[in-house]
Design a protein around this motif. Structure first.
Motif, mmCIF file in Angstrom:
data_model
loop_
_atom_site.group_PDB
_atom_site.id
_atom_site.type_symbol
_atom_site.label_atom_id
_atom_site.label_comp_id
_atom_site.label_asym_id
_atom_site.label_seq_id
_atom_site.Cartn_x
_atom_site.Cartn_y
_atom_site.Cartn_z
ATOM 1 N N GLN A 9 0.857 -1.272 -0.146
ATOM 2 C CA GLN A 9 0.103 -0.126 -0.039
ATOM 3 C C GLN A 9 0.925 1.309 0.075
ATOM 4 O OE1 GLN A 9 -0.724 1.758 3.302
ATOM 5 N NE2 GLN A 9 -1.108 3.526 1.626
ATOM 6 N N GLN A 10 1.891 1.183 0.638
ATOM 7 C CA GLN A 10 2.800 2.431 0.645
ATOM 8 C C GLN A 10 3.571 2.497 -0.576
ATOM 9 O OE1 GLN A 10 5.154 2.702 4.392
ATOM 10 N NE2 GLN A 10 3.298 2.610 5.577
ATOM 11 N N CYS A 11 4.111 1.542 -1.110
ATOM 12 C CA CYS A 11 4.486 1.724 -2.474
ATOM 13 C C CYS A 11 3.661 2.208 -3.534
ATOM 14 C CB CYS A 11 5.133 0.123 -2.985
ATOM 15 S SG CYS A 11 6.524 -0.522 -2.290
ATOM 16 N N GLU A 12 2.612 1.708 -3.533
ATOM 17 C CA GLU A 12 1.387 2.199 -4.419
ATOM 18 C C GLU A 12 1.109 3.831 -4.203
ATOM 19 O OE1 GLU A 12 -2.089 -0.393 -3.837
ATOM 20 O OE2 GLU A 12 -0.861 -1.814 -5.005
ATOM 21 N N THR A 13 1.159 4.228 -2.895
ATOM 22 C CA THR A 13 0.883 5.592 -2.552
ATOM 23 C C THR A 13 2.111 6.456 -2.987
ATOM 24 O OG1 THR A 13 -0.379 5.015 -0.416
ATOM 25 C CG2 THR A 13 0.515 7.199 -0.664
ATOM 26 N N THR A 14 3.214 6.045 -2.779
ATOM 27 C CA THR A 14 4.366 6.806 -3.323
ATOM 28 C C THR A 14 4.456 6.981 -4.910
ATOM 29 O OG1 THR A 14 5.979 5.784 -1.395
ATOM 30 C CG2 THR A 14 6.963 6.546 -3.588
ATOM 31 N N ALA A 15 4.048 5.926 -5.537
ATOM 32 C CA ALA A 15 4.100 5.918 -6.982
ATOM 33 C C ALA A 15 2.953 6.865 -7.591
ATOM 34 C CB ALA A 15 3.960 4.635 -7.598
ATOM 35 N N GLN A 16 1.746 6.881 -6.919
ATOM 36 C CA GLN A 16 0.848 7.868 -7.120
ATOM 37 C C GLN A 16 0.855 9.099 -7.164
ATOM 38 O OE1 GLN A 16 -2.243 5.757 -4.905
ATOM 39 N NE2 GLN A 16 -2.516 3.952 -6.211
ATOM 40 N N LEU A 17 1.627 9.410 -5.859
ATOM 41 C CA LEU A 17 1.716 11.085 -5.421
ATOM 42 C C LEU A 17 2.961 11.510 -6.433
ATOM 43 C CD1 LEU A 17 2.032 10.845 -1.243
ATOM 44 C CD2 LEU A 17 0.391 11.704 -2.848
ATOM 45 N N LEU A 18 4.150 10.330 -6.695
ATOM 46 C CA LEU A 18 5.362 10.979 -7.846
ATOM 47 C C LEU A 18 4.602 11.414 -8.919
ATOM 48 C CD1 LEU A 18 8.140 11.616 -8.310
ATOM 49 C CD2 LEU A 18 8.620 8.937 -8.582
ATOM 50 N N ALA A 19 3.695 10.251 -9.442
ATOM 51 C CA ALA A 19 3.055 10.704 -10.853
ATOM 52 C C ALA A 19 2.145 11.891 -10.670
ATOM 53 C CB ALA A 19 2.133 9.354 -11.214
ATOM 54 N N LYS A 20 1.738 11.948 -9.885
ATOM 55 C CA LYS A 20 0.815 13.462 -9.672
ATOM 56 C C LYS A 20 1.812 14.495 -9.553
ATOM 57 C CE LYS A 20 -2.546 15.833 -6.762
ATOM 58 N NZ LYS A 20 -3.479 15.645 -5.465
ATOM 59 N N GLN A 21 2.732 14.530 -8.775
ATOM 60 C CA GLN A 21 3.659 15.528 -8.882
ATOM 61 C C GLN A 21 4.358 15.935 -9.959
ATOM 62 O OE1 GLN A 21 4.724 17.277 -5.867
ATOM 63 N NE2 GLN A 21 6.108 18.552 -7.050
ATOM 64 N N LEU A 22 4.831 14.881 -10.946
ATOM 65 C CA LEU A 22 5.175 14.990 -12.170
ATOM 66 C C LEU A 22 4.218 15.551 -13.336
ATOM 67 C CD1 LEU A 22 7.701 12.044 -12.116
ATOM 68 C CD2 LEU A 22 8.387 14.461 -12.292
ATOM 69 N N GLY A 23 2.969 15.150 -12.945
ATOM 70 C CA GLY A 23 1.822 15.557 -14.076
ATOM 71 C C GLY A 23 1.806 14.512 -15.091
ATOM 72 N N LEU A 24 1.891 13.427 -14.480
ATOM 73 C CA LEU A 24 1.835 12.176 -15.772
ATOM 74 C C LEU A 24 0.435 11.445 -15.826
ATOM 75 C CD1 LEU A 24 5.122 10.375 -14.618
ATOM 76 C CD2 LEU A 24 4.848 11.852 -16.565
ATOM 77 N N GLU A 25 0.030 11.406 -16.885
ATOM 78 C CA GLU A 25 -1.028 10.593 -17.157
ATOM 79 C C GLU A 25 -0.879 9.231 -16.866
ATOM 80 O OE1 GLU A 25 -3.898 11.928 -18.102
ATOM 81 O OE2 GLU A 25 -3.003 14.101 -18.270
ATOM 82 N N ASN A 26 -2.120 8.424 -16.667
ATOM 83 C CA ASN A 26 -1.863 6.835 -16.373
ATOM 84 C C ASN A 26 -1.383 6.145 -17.242
ATOM 85 O OD1 ASN A 26 -3.396 7.599 -13.982
ATOM 86 N ND2 ASN A 26 -5.314 6.974 -14.705
ATOM 87 N N ASP A 27 -1.294 6.656 -18.482
ATOM 88 C CA ASP A 27 -0.567 5.460 -19.643
ATOM 89 C C ASP A 27 0.815 6.177 -19.578
ATOM 90 O OD1 ASP A 27 -0.829 8.258 -20.520
ATOM 91 O OD2 ASP A 27 -1.543 7.204 -22.653
ATOM 92 N N LYS A 28 1.443 6.837 -18.643
ATOM 93 C CA LYS A 28 2.774 7.493 -18.970
ATOM 94 C C LYS A 28 3.692 6.899 -17.832
ATOM 95 C CE LYS A 28 2.900 9.779 -22.736
ATOM 96 N NZ LYS A 28 3.771 9.417 -23.888
ATOM 97 N N TRP A 29 2.993 6.174 -17.060
ATOM 98 C CA TRP A 29 3.876 5.541 -15.755
ATOM 99 C C TRP A 29 3.249 4.144 -15.500
ATOM 100 C CZ3 TRP A 29 1.980 4.573 -10.672
ATOM 101 C CH2 TRP A 29 0.631 5.185 -10.555
ATOM 102 N N GLU A 30 3.950 3.401 -14.647
ATOM 103 C CA GLU A 30 3.660 2.243 -14.231
ATOM 104 C C GLU A 30 4.432 1.931 -13.034
ATOM 105 O OE1 GLU A 30 4.543 -1.775 -16.131
ATOM 106 O OE2 GLU A 30 3.646 -0.439 -17.752
ATOM 107 N N MET A 31 3.991 0.869 -12.157
ATOM 108 C CA MET A 31 4.817 0.344 -11.293
ATOM 109 C C MET A 31 5.208 -1.294 -11.176
ATOM 110 S SD MET A 31 2.584 0.977 -7.674
ATOM 111 C CE MET A 31 4.025 0.060 -6.499
ATOM 112 N N ALA A 32 6.149 -1.617 -10.534
ATOM 113 C CA ALA A 32 6.469 -3.103 -10.761
ATOM 114 C C ALA A 32 7.372 -3.539 -9.460
ATOM 115 C CB ALA A 32 7.253 -3.723 -11.889
ATOM 116 N N TYR A 33 7.591 -4.634 -9.280
ATOM 117 C CA TYR A 33 8.450 -5.137 -8.302
ATOM 118 C C TYR A 33 9.382 -6.204 -8.752
ATOM 119 C CZ TYR A 33 4.366 -3.515 -5.353
ATOM 120 O OH TYR A 33 3.514 -2.597 -4.709
#
Length: 324
Positions: free
Chosen positions: A211-235
Motif C-alpha cells: 500500500q505504501q509503495c502504491e501511494t508513493t508511486a501515485q504521489l510521484l506521478a501526480k507531482q510529475l503531472g503524468l497521465e496514467n498511460d505514462k507510468w507504471e510500477m512493478a516489483y
C-alpha cells in the motif's frame, strides 16, 4: 548558561559485503538470510536449504555481480551511505546551529553495525537519538528488523530513542524524487517505478508495504503531472518459488515492447542509495532484457544517494521527530 542539547542520529541501511568475494558475500548472506524477519518459514525447513544449497553455491555468482559495480571506495551502497552521513552531519550543523549533532551509520547486517552506531552516540553523550532507517516504505522485512536490534539494545540509560518508521508520503521525499526525474523523461517515454518485492503472503499477514509503495508511486506521478498511460510500477528481486508482489519487473521488460512501449525510464523510489539491486539488476540485467525483446531505449535514473534534496529531506524528518 544553558547546556547545548546534543542529538544523535543513526542512519540505517540494509548492509553490504565488505569485498566482492565469495567469502565476504557468504558472510553477508548468512546474516541476512538467517533473520526470521526476512525468511519467516520454519527453521527446520529453512536452515538445511540455507546451509546446504544457498550458501555453498550462491556467493560465487553474487560476488561476480558485485565485481561489475564495485567502486574504488567500496560497494556503492557503502560509498553512498558514507556520503549521506557526511553531508547530513554538515547540513544539520548548518541549519540547526543552536544544537549539537552527531551522525553515525549503522547496517542491519554487517559493519558498521547498529549496536556500534548506538554505542558511539551514547559515548558521545547524546541526550536524544533519532534512528532513521532509509527505507521510505515500511516493511516488517526491513524496518522491523531494525526495531528488533534496537529492542535488544534497550537499557535504563538516559537517552531517549526515536525510530522513524517510514516516510513514503513525506512531501520533501516526493519532491526529491520528482527533481531527480526532471529533464530525464522524454515525451515519448514511459516511467517505470520499480520497488523491491516481498512475498504476497507477508502483505496478507498485515505488512503495509504494498500500500505504501502504491501511494508513493501515485504521489510521484501526480507531482510529475503524468497521465496514467505514462507510468507504471512493478516489483523486482524476487527469489524462490513463492508468489511475490506483482507485476514482476522482469516480465514487464518482455511485455512492454510487445505493447508498443519502446522507450522507458526506470527509477527505484524505494532505494535510498544505489546498490547491487539497482546498478546490476536494473541497469544491467533488466536493461538487456528490455532491449533484447524489442525495446529501443532504456534509461536508469540514479537513486537519491547523497543529493542535496535527499539530505534536506532527512533534515526535515529529523527536525520533525525532535519537534525542532
Amino acid at each position: 548558561m544553558t547546556a547545548v542539547k546534543k542529538y544523535g542520529v543513526l542512519l540505517v541501511n540494509l548492509g553490504t559485503p565488505e569485498a566482492p568475494t565469495s567469502t565476504s558475500v557468504r558472510a553477508f548472506l548468512q546474516a541476512f538470510l538467517s533473520d526470521k524477519r526476512v525468511i519467516d518459514i520454519s527453521r527446520l525447513l529453512w536452515l538445511p536449504i540455507l546451509y546446504g544449497i544457498i550458501l555453498p553455491f550462491r556467493p560465487k555468482k553474487v560476488a561476480a555481480n558485485y565485481k561489475k559495480i564495485w567502486l574504488e571506495g567500496g560497494s556503492p551502497l557503502m560509498v553512498h551511505s558514507l556520503n549521506q552521513q557526511k553531508k547530513l552531519q554538515a547540513h544539520l550543523e548548518q541549519s540547526i546551529a543552536e544544537c549539537s549533532f552527531k551522525v553515525e551509520l549503522g547496517m542491519t547486517y554487517g559493519k558498521p553495525s547498529i549496536p556500534m552506531g548506538i554505542e558511539s552516540l551514547k559515548s558521545w553523550g547524546a541526550d536524544e537519538i533519532i534512528v532513521l532507517p532509509l527505507y521510505p516504505q515500511f516493511s516488517h522485512t526491513t524496518t522491523s528488523a531494525v526495531a528488533d536490534q534496537l529492542d535488544k539494545l534497550s537499557d535504563n540509560s538516559s537517552q531517549h530513542l526515536t525510530l522513524i518508521n517510514d516516510y513514503y508520503q513525506e512531501p520533501s521525499y516526493i519532491q526529491a524524487l520528482a527533481q531527480s526525474v526532471e529533464g530525464k523523461l522524454p515525451e515519448n517515454s514511459k516511467l517505470v517505478m520499480s520497488f523491491h518485492g516481498i512475498p504476497q503472503r507477508y502483505v496478507k499477514q498485515g505488512d503495509p508495504y504494498q500500500q505504501q509503495c502504491e501511494t508513493t508511486a501515485q504521489l510521484l506521478a501526480k507531482q510529475l503531472g503524468l497521465e496514467n498511460d505514462k507510468w507504471e510500477m512493478a516489483y523486482q528481486s524476487r527469489v524462490g518459488r513463492e508468489v511475490w508482489l506483482k507485476p514482476y519487473l522482469d516480465e514487464r521488460m518482455v511485455e512492454l515492447p510487445r505493447e508498443n512501449v519502446k522507450d522507458i525510464v526506470v527509477m527505484c523510489p524505494g532505494f535510498s542509495a544505489d546498490c547491487l539491486e539497482t546498478l546490476e539488476e536494473i541497469s544491467m540485467e533488466n536493461r538487456e532484457l528490455f532491449l533484447h525483446n524489442g525495446g529501443k531505449s532504456f534509461v536508469y535514473i540514479d537513486a537519491l544517494n547523497a543529493n542535496q534534496s535527499h539530505i534536506k529531506m532527512m533534515t526535515t524528518l529529523i527536525k520533525s521527530a525532535l519537534n525542532l
